[in-house]
Design a protein around this motif. Structure first.
Motif, PDB file in Angstrom:
ATOM      1  N   PRO A  11      24.131   1.334   0.316  1.00 52.16           N
ATOM      2  CA  PRO A  11      22.758   1.256  -0.196  1.00 52.16           C
ATOM      3  C   PRO A  11      22.040  -0.002   0.253  1.00 52.16           C
ATOM      4  CG  PRO A  11      24.245   1.998  -1.921  1.00 52.16           C
ATOM      5  CD  PRO A  11      25.107   1.571  -0.765  1.00 52.16           C
ATOM      6  N   GLU A  12      22.792  -1.057   0.520  1.00 53.16           N
ATOM      7  CA  GLU A  12      22.189  -2.324   0.949  1.00 53.16           C
ATOM      8  C   GLU A  12      21.583  -2.233   2.342  1.00 53.16           C
ATOM      9  OE1 GLU A  12      25.228  -2.092  -0.556  1.00 53.16           O
ATOM     10  OE2 GLU A  12      24.311  -2.754  -2.453  1.00 53.16           O
ATOM     11  N   ASP A  13      21.929  -1.182   3.104  1.00 52.03           N
ATOM     12  CA  ASP A  13      21.339  -0.990   4.433  1.00 52.03           C
ATOM     13  C   ASP A  13      19.885  -0.542   4.345  1.00 52.03           C
ATOM     14  OD1 ASP A  13      23.696  -1.693   5.712  1.00 52.03           O
ATOM     15  OD2 ASP A  13      24.437   0.371   5.782  1.00 52.03           O
ATOM     16  N   LEU A  14      19.452  -0.123   3.169  1.00 51.93           N
ATOM     17  CA  LEU A  14      18.078   0.349   2.960  1.00 51.93           C
ATOM     18  C   LEU A  14      17.270  -0.762   2.310  1.00 51.93           C
ATOM     19  CD1 LEU A  14      18.921   3.883   1.552  1.00 51.93           C
ATOM     20  CD2 LEU A  14      18.283   3.310   3.888  1.00 51.93           C
ATOM     21  N   LYS A  15      16.294  -1.275   3.028  1.00 51.92           N
ATOM     22  CA  LYS A  15      15.489  -2.382   2.509  1.00 51.92           C
ATOM     23  C   LYS A  15      13.998  -2.055   2.554  1.00 51.92           C
ATOM     24  CE  LYS A  15      18.947  -5.634   4.314  1.00 51.92           C
ATOM     25  NZ  LYS A  15      19.678  -5.774   3.057  1.00 51.92           N
ATOM     26  N   ASP A  16      13.661  -0.776   2.487  1.00 53.18           N
ATOM     27  CA  ASP A  16      12.269  -0.359   2.598  1.00 53.18           C
ATOM     28  C   ASP A  16      11.986   0.750   1.592  1.00 53.18           C
ATOM     29  OD1 ASP A  16      13.284   2.059   3.919  1.00 53.18           O
ATOM     30  OD2 ASP A  16      13.639   0.729   5.625  1.00 53.18           O
ATOM     31  N   SER A  17      10.979   1.564   1.870  1.00 55.18           N
ATOM     32  CA  SER A  17      10.536   2.577   0.905  1.00 55.18           C
ATOM     33  C   SER A  17      11.609   3.612   0.582  1.00 55.18           C
ATOM     34  CB  SER A  17       9.290   3.288   1.440  1.00 55.18           C
ATOM     35  OG  SER A  17       9.569   3.936   2.675  1.00 55.18           O
TER      36      SER A  17
ATOM     37  N   TYR B 214      18.681   8.746  -1.724  1.00 56.48           N
ATOM     38  CA  TYR B 214      19.326   7.509  -1.289  1.00 56.48           C
ATOM     39  C   TYR B 214      19.651   6.601  -2.470  1.00 56.48           C
ATOM     40  CZ  TYR B 214      16.705   9.527   2.547  1.00 56.48           C
ATOM     41  OH  TYR B 214      16.166  10.413   3.436  1.00 56.48           O
ATOM     42  N   GLN B 215      19.749   7.186  -3.644  1.00 55.20           N
ATOM     43  CA  GLN B 215      19.975   6.406  -4.848  1.00 55.20           C
ATOM     44  C   GLN B 215      21.255   6.829  -5.556  1.00 55.20           C
ATOM     45  OE1 GLN B 215      16.369   7.263  -7.034  1.00 55.20           O
ATOM     46  NE2 GLN B 215      15.305   5.481  -6.234  1.00 55.20           N
ATOM     47  N   GLY B 216      21.939   5.846  -6.144  1.00 51.24           N
ATOM     48  CA  GLY B 216      23.079   6.092  -7.014  1.00 51.24           C
ATOM     49  C   GLY B 216      24.131   7.014  -6.449  1.00 51.24           C
TER      50      GLY B 216
ATOM     51  N   MET C 121       0.843  -1.186   0.000  1.00 48.27           N
ATOM     52  CA  MET C 121       0.000   0.000   0.000  1.00 48.27           C
ATOM     53  C   MET C 121       0.882   1.241   0.000  1.00 48.27           C
ATOM     54  SD  MET C 121      -2.924  -1.417  -0.078  1.00 48.27           S
ATOM     55  CE  MET C 121      -4.078  -0.084   0.212  1.00 48.27           C
ATOM     56  N   GLY C 122       0.558   2.181  -0.858  1.00 50.15           N
ATOM     57  CA  GLY C 122       1.344   3.402  -0.928  1.00 50.15           C
ATOM     58  C   GLY C 122       0.444   4.609  -1.036  1.00 50.15           C
ATOM     59  N   PRO C 123       1.036   5.827  -1.057  1.00 48.54           N
ATOM     60  CA  PRO C 123       0.239   7.048  -1.139  1.00 48.54           C
ATOM     61  C   PRO C 123      -0.623   7.077  -2.396  1.00 48.54           C
ATOM     62  CG  PRO C 123       2.515   7.530  -0.564  1.00 48.54           C
ATOM     63  CD  PRO C 123       2.464   6.087  -0.968  1.00 48.54           C
ATOM     64  N   GLY C 124      -1.840   7.491  -2.222  1.00 49.09           N
ATOM     65  CA  GLY C 124      -2.738   7.630  -3.361  1.00 49.09           C
ATOM     66  C   GLY C 124      -3.107   9.086  -3.521  1.00 49.09           C
ATOM     67  N   SER C 125      -4.385   9.383  -3.613  1.00 50.63           N
ATOM     68  CA  SER C 125      -4.829  10.763  -3.741  1.00 50.63           C
ATOM     69  C   SER C 125      -5.070  11.372  -2.359  1.00 50.63           C
ATOM     70  CB  SER C 125      -6.091  10.821  -4.598  1.00 50.63           C
ATOM     71  OG  SER C 125      -7.103  10.025  -4.025  1.00 50.63           O
ATOM     72  N   VAL C 126      -5.560  12.595  -2.365  1.00 51.64           N
ATOM     73  CA  VAL C 126      -5.783  13.341  -1.132  1.00 51.64           C
ATOM     74  C   VAL C 126      -7.237  13.757  -1.060  1.00 51.64           C
ATOM     75  CG1 VAL C 126      -5.202  15.474   0.095  1.00 51.64           C
ATOM     76  CG2 VAL C 126      -3.415  14.201  -1.095  1.00 51.64           C
ATOM     77  N   SER C 127      -7.799  13.753   0.135  1.00 46.83           N
ATOM     78  CA  SER C 127      -9.157  14.249   0.300  1.00 46.83           C
ATOM     79  C   SER C 127      -9.226  15.256   1.446  1.00 46.83           C
ATOM     80  CB  SER C 127     -10.143  13.112   0.583  1.00 46.83           C
ATOM     81  OG  SER C 127     -11.448  13.646   0.770  1.00 46.83           O
ATOM     82  N   GLY C 128      -9.703  16.442   1.091  1.00 50.39           N
ATOM     83  CA  GLY C 128      -9.988  17.449   2.103  1.00 50.39           C
ATOM     84  C   GLY C 128     -11.463  17.771   2.131  1.00 50.39           C
ATOM     85  N   HIS C 129     -12.264  16.830   1.596  1.00 46.81           N
ATOM     86  CA  HIS C 129     -13.711  17.046   1.531  1.00 46.81           C
ATOM     87  C   HIS C 129     -14.303  17.023   2.938  1.00 46.81           C
ATOM     88  CE1 HIS C 129     -17.951  16.563   0.529  1.00 46.81           C
ATOM     89  NE2 HIS C 129     -17.650  16.864  -0.730  1.00 46.81           N
TER      90      HIS C 129
END
Length: 330
Positions: free
Chosen positions: A221-227, A234-236, A94-102
């Motif tokens: 970089p191998e220490d990062l195993k999540d989002s 945290y790339q390249g 599950m990741g971020p989707g849209s936003v609702s301020g309704h």
């Protein structure tokens, strides 16, 4: 223990709070027993600001906190974010989707949070992102109604632009702005920070350790195993450029007799008495280490040394992937 007032007309809260997101699997495997012990220890030490969101693991984080504060509700200041929807991501994650301020969404969401937290009020209720399809005045109007009903006590915004903050403050007093602020994330200093100070709004700085990188514990970089592996910083080549900055901070921290994490948190606290910060952890040891940052007094010479190593905008890479940047400063 250091307490600070949250905004001109807000309550006293702990200057170093506790970000609870990581307790629900955001950064590696969860340990419910240790997480509950960490929350209990924070309250025992008088650090009452507990930050969560109704979308952290689809409500799991709120349920976890409810277990930890049973019988101790009066000791906790509950900060809950809402409005960030979640959507299926790769491999079922599950990741971020849209936003609702309704308004209807908010009126419904708050009661689910109250149920999961097993409380009859939330101290600080924050719109996590500004909904581009709903006027901010309508969103804040609905939250104002919840204040009048007594189910929330204070209203917050997160990752909002100076313009949206001003519009919101015309509808109802805004107590706090929650936004990323650290040695590596200083965009708010140009416009947002002066605006909230003009309006008497407190700053809740999240990710003060840039999601753990400023702690100095991440070496490859191998220490990062999540989002975090999806975030440009945290790339390249960015990873190694930023790692060199952290090495310099570690040297400075050692000279000061503290850890790199503590130096980074102390730097935030030194930026103004209207700022509190919410480093996230799920372990008692790191909680106590973070709290100890309050005891570190940075001199003008210390701050100059830090600035020479990490001037604003020196970090390599954006703090979020491109697809998420449009939801910031809106």
């Amino acid at each position: 223990m250091m307490n600070r007032k949250l905004g001109t007309n807000g309550p006293l809260v702990s200057a170093v709070g506790l970000g609870c997101m990581g307790m629900s699997g955001a950064y590696g495997q969860s340990d419910e027993k240790e997480s509950i012990a960490t929350i209990e220890r924070a309250l025992e030490l008088g650090h009452n600001f507990l930050d969560t969101a109704d979308y952290y693991a689809l409500g799991h984080n709120e349920e976890l906190i409810s277990k930890a504060i049973t019988g101790k509700r009066e000791k906790a200041f509950l900060s809950v974010k809402t409005g960030q929807l979640v959507a299926p991501g790769p491999n079922g994650a599950m990741g971020p989707g849209s936003v609702s301020g309704h308004p209807d969404y908010l009126r419904n969401a708050v009661f689910y949070s109250l149920r999961r937290l097993k409380t009859d009020y939330i101290d600080l209720y924050t719109q996590a992102r500004v909904d581009p399809n709903i006027p901010i005045e309508e969103t804040i109007g609905a939250l104002s109604e919840l204040v009048q009903k007594g189910v929330i006590r204070y209203i917050g915004l997160s990752e909002a632009s100076a313009e949206s903050i001003r519009k919101a403050a015309c509808v109802h007093p805004i107590t706090a702005l929650q936004i990323e602020y650290s040695l590596w994330s200083r965009d708010i200093e140009a416009e947002v920070l002066p605006t909230i100070r003009e309006l008497g709004i407190g700053l809740v700085a999240y990710a003060p350790l840039s999601r753990g990188f400023l702690s100095g514990e991440i070496r490859t970089p191998e220490d990062l195993k999540d989002s975090r592996i999806h975030m440009p910083r945290y790339q390249g080549e960015n990873f190694y450029k930023n790692l060199e900055l952290v090495r310099k901070i570690k040297v400075l921290a050692a000279e000061k007799g503290c850890t790199a994490s503590q130096l980074a948190i102390a730097w935030i606290l030194a930026q103004g008495d209207d700022i509190i910060t919410i480093p996230g952890t799920k372990r008692v040891k790191y909680l106590e280490d973070n709290i100890a940052s309050e005891n570190i007094q940075l001199t003008k010479e210390d701050l100059k040394s830090i600035a020479s190593i990490m001037p604003a905008a020196i970090v390599s890479g954006a703090r979020y992937p491109e697809r998420f940047l449009s939801a910031l400063n809106r």
